[in-house]
Motif scaffolding. Structure first.
Motif, PDB file in Angstrom:
ATOM      1  N   SER A  23       0.827  -1.215   0.000  1.00 29.67           N
ATOM      2  CA  SER A  23       0.000   0.000   0.000  1.00 29.67           C
ATOM      3  C   SER A  23       0.856   1.258   0.000  1.00 29.67           C
ATOM      4  N   THR A  26       2.571   1.531  -3.448  1.00 33.25           N
ATOM      5  CA  THR A  26       1.614   1.936  -4.473  1.00 33.25           C
ATOM      6  C   THR A  26       1.285   3.416  -4.351  1.00 33.25           C
ATOM      7  N   THR A  85      -5.239   1.932  -0.881  1.00 32.56           N
ATOM      8  CA  THR A  85      -4.753   2.290  -2.215  1.00 32.56           C
ATOM      9  C   THR A  85      -5.823   2.997  -3.041  1.00 32.56           C
TER      10      THR A  85
END
Length: 191
Positions: A23, A26, A85
């Motif tokens: 996460s 990203t 995300t």
């Protein structure tokens, strides 16, 4: 599994760490892309169609995340990762459109927006803080801001509910008694 001290390792902890790292990575990549990708777009039908397509794509990705949560062995972790995300993507999409609006119509806000200013404005709108230091002045800027408000409410209300609901369904399903090692469902012993 045991480590050198003979303590039992927890695969769940490893999954949480991997999920958090994924996460963070990203989100970091998305923020870097937000700052690096040229946003020199004109406010024409093509730009609005791209903006709409990205929002639809985000909805499709959310639906796919819900499916993945339902199939996951660690649905709660997967749900948190999906939210961790998905929300930054939503915020960055709106920040990018504010940058494009400001570049095309400099009087759209009470001050010129850098990418950081646009991201800040997006987060304050999403968080419903509304400090008032950046204000949409034109109809277009106000319409997009209202669209972000509604989308933000939907994201918090619906998406989080659906994602966490999917995690609860998956946890319940995982905790149901299933077939034993022979492949037969549990039941009274055969005589």
């Amino acid at each position: 599994m045991t480590n050198r001290r003979g303590e039992r390792r927890h695969p769940y902890r490893r999954a949480v760490v991997v999920s958090v790292l994924r996460s963070v990575l990203t989100t970091t990549v998305l923020v870097v892309l937000y700052y690096l990708v040229p946003l020199r777009l004109t406010l024409d039908v093509g730009t609005w169609l791209r903006f709409l397509a990205v929002l639809v794509l985000l909805a499709v990705l959310t639906a796919r995340q819900v499916q993945a949560i339902l199939r996951s062995d660690i649905p709660r972790v997967r749900a948190v990762e999906a939210v961790a995300t998905g929300l930054p993507i939503l915020l960055l999409v709106f920040a990018a459109i504010y940058v494009v609006i400001d570049a095309n119509q400099p009087d759209s806000f009470n001050e010129a927006l850098s990418r950081t200013d646009a991201l800040y404005f997006t987060v304050t709108v999403f968080a419903t803080v509304g400090f008032g230091d950046i204000v949409p002045l034109t109809e277009l800027a106000r319409v997009v801001t209202m669209l972000q408000m509604v989308t933000g409410l939907l994201a918090v209300g619906l998406v989080v509910r659906v994602v966490l609901g999917a995690a609860q369904v998956a946890v319940r399903r995982r905790n149901l008694p299933g077939p034993d090692a022979t492949g037969r469902p549990p039941g009274p012993p055969r005589g």
